[in-house]
Design a protein around this motif. Sequence first.
Motif, PDB file in Angstrom:
ATOM      1  N   MET A 107      54.368-125.363  52.141  1.00  0.00           N
ATOM      2  CA  MET A 107      55.677-124.426  51.930  1.00  0.00           C
ATOM      3  C   MET A 107      55.167-123.388  51.378  1.00  0.00           C
ATOM      4  SD  MET A 107      58.312-127.554  50.150  1.00  0.00           S
ATOM      5  CE  MET A 107      59.279-126.039  49.536  1.00  0.00           C
ATOM      6  N   VAL A 108      54.093-123.438  50.403  1.00  0.00           N
ATOM      7  CA  VAL A 108      53.858-121.880  49.765  1.00  0.00           C
ATOM      8  C   VAL A 108      52.917-121.203  50.820  1.00  0.00           C
ATOM      9  CG1 VAL A 108      52.315-120.939  48.014  1.00  0.00           C
ATOM     10  CG2 VAL A 108      53.952-122.721  47.541  1.00  0.00           C
ATOM     11  N   ALA A 109      52.029-121.977  51.653  1.00  0.00           N
ATOM     12  CA  ALA A 109      51.158-121.227  52.676  1.00  0.00           C
ATOM     13  C   ALA A 109      51.887-120.591  53.715  1.00  0.00           C
ATOM     14  CB  ALA A 109      49.945-122.069  52.566  1.00  0.00           C
TER      15      ALA A 109
ATOM     16  N   ALA B 110      48.906-108.277  40.965  1.00  0.00           N
ATOM     17  CA  ALA B 110      50.001-108.179  40.261  1.00  0.00           C
ATOM     18  C   ALA B 110      51.252-108.695  41.142  1.00  0.00           C
ATOM     19  CB  ALA B 110      50.164-106.951  39.836  1.00  0.00           C
ATOM     20  N   CYS B 111      51.070-108.298  42.679  1.00  0.00           N
ATOM     21  CA  CYS B 111      52.122-108.794  43.242  1.00  0.00           C
ATOM     22  C   CYS B 111      52.148-110.243  43.759  1.00  0.00           C
ATOM     23  CB  CYS B 111      51.957-108.213  44.861  1.00  0.00           C
ATOM     24  SG  CYS B 111      53.266-108.446  45.934  1.00  0.00           S
ATOM     25  N   ALA B 112      51.070-110.933  43.605  1.00  0.00           N
ATOM     26  CA  ALA B 112      50.949-112.442  43.503  1.00  0.00           C
ATOM     27  C   ALA B 112      51.613-113.119  42.529  1.00  0.00           C
ATOM     28  CB  ALA B 112      49.381-112.603  43.654  1.00  0.00           C
ATOM     29  N   LEU B 113      51.367-112.373  41.255  1.00  0.00           N
ATOM     30  CA  LEU B 113      51.807-112.997  39.841  1.00  0.00           C
ATOM     31  C   LEU B 113      53.432-112.706  40.034  1.00  0.00           C
ATOM     32  CD1 LEU B 113      51.196-113.961  37.053  1.00  0.00           C
ATOM     33  CD2 LEU B 113      51.328-111.652  36.277  1.00  0.00           C
ATOM     34  N   GLY B 114      53.832-111.781  40.487  1.00  0.00           N
ATOM     35  CA  GLY B 114      55.377-111.410  40.878  1.00  0.00           C
ATOM     36  C   GLY B 114      56.013-112.629  41.567  1.00  0.00           C
ATOM     37  N   ILE B 115      55.154-112.928  42.839  1.00  0.00           N
ATOM     38  CA  ILE B 115      55.811-113.777  43.586  1.00  0.00           C
ATOM     39  C   ILE B 115      55.847-115.131  42.836  1.00  0.00           C
ATOM     40  CG2 ILE B 115      55.341-115.400  45.562  1.00  0.00           C
ATOM     41  CD1 ILE B 115      54.328-112.829  46.981  1.00  0.00           C
ATOM     42  N   ALA B 116      54.792-115.697  42.122  1.00  0.00           N
ATOM     43  CA  ALA B 116      54.941-116.784  41.240  1.00  0.00           C
ATOM     44  C   ALA B 116      56.026-116.722  40.310  1.00  0.00           C
ATOM     45  CB  ALA B 116      53.473-117.064  40.603  1.00  0.00           C
ATOM     46  N   ALA B 117      56.233-115.654  39.750  1.00  0.00           N
ATOM     47  CA  ALA B 117      57.396-115.392  38.810  1.00  0.00           C
ATOM     48  C   ALA B 117      58.567-115.838  39.585  1.00  0.00           C
ATOM     49  CB  ALA B 117      57.367-114.257  38.026  1.00  0.00           C
ATOM     50  N   GLY B 118      58.863-115.233  40.830  1.00  0.00           N
ATOM     51  CA  GLY B 118      59.979-115.460  41.365  1.00  0.00           C
ATOM     52  C   GLY B 118      60.112-116.857  41.893  1.00  0.00           C
ATOM     53  N   LEU B 119      59.050-117.802  42.163  1.00  0.00           N
ATOM     54  CA  LEU B 119      59.064-119.097  42.331  1.00  0.00           C
ATOM     55  C   LEU B 119      59.393-120.020  41.000  1.00  0.00           C
ATOM     56  CD1 LEU B 119      55.984-120.011  44.550  1.00  0.00           C
ATOM     57  CD2 LEU B 119      58.498-120.444  45.128  1.00  0.00           C
ATOM     58  N   LEU B 120      59.248-119.527  39.818  1.00  0.00           N
ATOM     59  CA  LEU B 120      59.560-120.116  38.833  1.00  0.00           C
ATOM     60  C   LEU B 120      60.944-119.879  38.602  1.00  0.00           C
ATOM     61  CD1 LEU B 120      58.438-121.276  35.958  1.00  0.00           C
ATOM     62  CD2 LEU B 120      58.031-119.106  34.962  1.00  0.00           C
ATOM     63  N   VAL B 121      61.742-118.620  38.934  1.00  0.00           N
ATOM     64  CA  VAL B 121      63.049-118.627  39.044  1.00  0.00           C
ATOM     65  C   VAL B 121      63.776-119.573  39.521  1.00  0.00           C
ATOM     66  CG1 VAL B 121      65.063-117.047  39.452  1.00  0.00           C
ATOM     67  CG2 VAL B 121      62.939-116.181  38.209  1.00  0.00           C
ATOM     68  N   HIS B 122      63.168-119.749  40.924  1.00  0.00           N
ATOM     69  CA  HIS B 122      64.080-120.792  41.984  1.00  0.00           C
ATOM     70  C   HIS B 122      64.061-122.154  41.340  1.00  0.00           C
ATOM     71  CE1 HIS B 122      64.940-117.686  45.159  1.00  0.00           C
ATOM     72  NE2 HIS B 122      63.693-117.675  44.798  1.00  0.00           N
ATOM     73  N   THR B 123      62.662-122.614  40.982  1.00  0.00           N
ATOM     74  CA  THR B 123      62.369-123.973  40.548  1.00  0.00           C
ATOM     75  C   THR B 123      63.493-124.182  39.173  1.00  0.00           C
ATOM     76  OG1 THR B 123      60.477-123.318  39.241  1.00  0.00           O
ATOM     77  CG2 THR B 123      60.152-124.035  41.319  1.00  0.00           C
ATOM     78  N   ALA B 124      63.405-123.144  38.297  1.00  0.00           N
ATOM     79  CA  ALA B 124      64.141-123.518  37.160  1.00  0.00           C
ATOM     80  C   ALA B 124      65.690-123.550  37.553  1.00  0.00           C
ATOM     81  CB  ALA B 124      64.195-122.032  36.230  1.00  0.00           C
TER      82      ALA B 124
ATOM     83  N   ILE C 135      50.749-123.783  42.558  1.00  0.00           N
ATOM     84  CA  ILE C 135      49.866-123.567  43.696  1.00  0.00           C
ATOM     85  C   ILE C 135      50.125-122.074  44.319  1.00  0.00           C
ATOM     86  CG2 ILE C 135      50.114-124.234  46.606  1.00  0.00           C
ATOM     87  CD1 ILE C 135      50.858-127.209  45.390  1.00  0.00           C
ATOM     88  N   ALA C 136      51.504-121.521  44.114  1.00  0.00           N
ATOM     89  CA  ALA C 136      51.343-120.270  44.649  1.00  0.00           C
ATOM     90  C   ALA C 136      50.852-119.323  43.888  1.00  0.00           C
ATOM     91  CB  ALA C 136      53.209-119.983  44.485  1.00  0.00           C
ATOM     92  N   ALA C 137      50.619-119.559  42.460  1.00  0.00           N
ATOM     93  CA  ALA C 137      49.740-118.596  41.786  1.00  0.00           C
ATOM     94  C   ALA C 137      48.322-118.494  42.218  1.00  0.00           C
ATOM     95  CB  ALA C 137      49.787-118.844  40.220  1.00  0.00           C
ATOM     96  N   VAL C 138      47.911-119.773  42.658  1.00  0.00           N
ATOM     97  CA  VAL C 138      46.384-119.825  43.186  1.00  0.00           C
ATOM     98  C   VAL C 138      46.397-119.397  44.348  1.00  0.00           C
ATOM     99  CG1 VAL C 138      44.641-121.343  43.819  1.00  0.00           C
ATOM    100  CG2 VAL C 138      45.754-121.716  41.473  1.00  0.00           C
ATOM    101  N   TRP C 139      47.199-119.796  45.413  1.00  0.00           N
ATOM    102  CA  TRP C 139      47.249-119.245  46.682  1.00  0.00           C
ATOM    103  C   TRP C 139      47.394-117.696  47.064  1.00  0.00           C
ATOM    104  CZ3 TRP C 139      45.670-120.091  51.784  1.00  0.00           C
ATOM    105  CH2 TRP C 139      46.457-119.329  52.492  1.00  0.00           C
ATOM    106  N   PHE C 140      48.435-117.190  46.464  1.00  0.00           N
ATOM    107  CA  PHE C 140      48.602-115.770  46.515  1.00  0.00           C
ATOM    108  C   PHE C 140      47.343-114.848  45.830  1.00  0.00           C
ATOM    109  CE2 PHE C 140      52.863-117.159  47.771  1.00  0.00           C
ATOM    110  CZ  PHE C 140      52.850-116.822  49.096  1.00  0.00           C
TER     111      PHE C 140
END
Length: 212
Positions: free
Chosen positions: A15-17, A39-53, A162-167
């Motif tokens: 899903m992430v890739a 920084a952009c990759a970190l922002g995407i991981a933060a966005g995913l954190l919002v969705h999972t929460a 996974i998102a944090a590592v991949w991006f």
Amino acid sequence: MDTQLVAFTGVAAAMVAMPGADFTVVVRNALASRRAGAACALGIAAGLLVHTALAVAGVAAVLTAVPALFRGLQLLGGAYVLYLGYGALRAAARPRQTATDADSPDGTVAVSPARALRQGFLTNALNPKASITFLSVLPQFVPASSPAMPRTLLLAAIIVGIAAVWFQAVALLVDRLGRWLRRPRTARAIEGVSGTALAALGLTLLAAPLAG
């Protein structure tokens, strides 16, 4: 071995890739600089954190129950992705030989880490389909014999990790290839392709709620 956890990790990685707006935005920012890409990759991981929460809290179910709210968020997300595509196409059309002081010496447009972080976060967080996806996928990997909350939190942490590592890996790879990718003609071509992709994604996101 927890076979369900292993299976979920594979599903989450796929899903992430999957190429999409997140991938394109990371590549664009990584072309500007390694710090911007990270920084952009970190922002995407933060966005995913919002969705999972939201999925864990069950708020995503509200989006399903209130179609008008879901469509409104879809329109907002589509408009933002379309805006990013427009910006990329403008950058592709601008002559690289006349770089301004805001540009780097090789002609790529300078992007601050804060701006890249914001772009990554908004690109992901403004996609309400992610919350619905997580809400439908996460329960499938929660055994009936296990407490739901701790298990769901673990699954959410796996997705974000996974998102944090991949991006971050994508940003690093683009930066490693930077000397070739940042050549004026190559950079303009990439900006054009990424801008077209983002614009198409934005229009698709806008068309879905409007058609409904």
